[in-house]
Write an enzyme that holds these catalytic residues in place. Structure first.
Site, PDB file in Angstrom:
ATOM      1  CG  ASP A 115      -2.124   0.869   1.097  1.00  0.00           C
ATOM      2  OD1 ASP A 115      -2.262   1.547   0.062  1.00  0.00           O
ATOM      3  OD2 ASP A 115      -2.949   0.877   2.015  1.00  0.00           O
ATOM      4  CD1 TRP A 116       0.962   7.136  -0.353  1.00  0.00           C
ATOM      5  CD2 TRP A 116       0.572   6.336  -2.398  1.00  0.00           C
ATOM      6  NE1 TRP A 116       1.281   8.118  -1.239  1.00  0.00           N
ATOM      7  CE2 TRP A 116       1.050   7.649  -2.517  1.00  0.00           C
ATOM      8  CE3 TRP A 116       0.279   5.640  -3.555  1.00  0.00           C
ATOM      9  CZ2 TRP A 116       1.226   8.275  -3.737  1.00  0.00           C
ATOM     10  CZ3 TRP A 116       0.437   6.265  -4.762  1.00  0.00           C
ATOM     11  CH2 TRP A 116       0.908   7.568  -4.844  1.00  0.00           C
TER      12      TRP A 116
END
Length: 169
Positions: free
Chosen positions: A30-31
């Site tokens: 994820d980011w």
């Protein structure tokens, strides 16, 4: 899960996803969550250790904008540890296999017809449909939402970013 961030959880990524379920694609962080193993989650002693943990846990690609230390750490770790190098080879194979299945190597430049569709009503409609399909709805059985400013109802928001308005939008 049980104190282990998902992007560093070998049991879920390697054993279940890639092992039991036979997932042949590639796992993407994820980011900036590999960085967060060090900065937020405090499970890695250094940013380099965070990269080692995530890659060995089965993550194949880092989703991090404007920050390229993941690559540098992978090169360093690959030179220091042959098991890490084999894991990076596996990640590379997984990514290239998916790109090959998608035909990216044969057709890696958009056609003139595709470029003519950018910004058209049709492309805007497609974008709207994709966005609508990606929305996750919560049950509203008791008609609690939307909240009325005049009511005294409150909701509890929890999590690592619960107090960050820019994250909650």
């Amino acid at each position: 899960m049980n104190g282990i961030p998902g992007h560093a959880n070998s049991y879920y990524i390697n054993d279940i996803l890639k092992g039991e379920l036979g997932f042949e694609g590639f796992a993407v962080s994820d980011w900036e969550d590999i960085i967060r193993l060090y900065v937020r989650d405090k499970v890695a002693d250094t940013p380099k250790e965070a990269v080692r943990m995530a890659v060995m846990a089965g993550l194949d690609m880092s989703m991090t904008p404007f920050e390229y230390s993941f690559y540098d750490y992978c090169v360093q770790l690959g030179k220091e540890d042959s098991m890490f190098a084999r894991r990076v080879d596996d990640a590379t194979r997984r990514i290239l296999k998916v790109k090959d299945k998608l035909g990216i190597f044969e057709n890696n430049v958009p056609s003139e017809d595709d470029l003519k569709n950018l910004g058209t009503d049709q492309s805007h409609q497609s974008n709207l449909e994709f966005a609508e399909e990606s929305i996750i709805l919560a049950k509203n059985d008791a008609s609690q939402l939307p909240l009325n400013k005049n009511d005294n109802k409150k909701i509890l928001v929890t999590g690592a970013t619960a107090n960050l308005l820019h994250i909650l939008n």
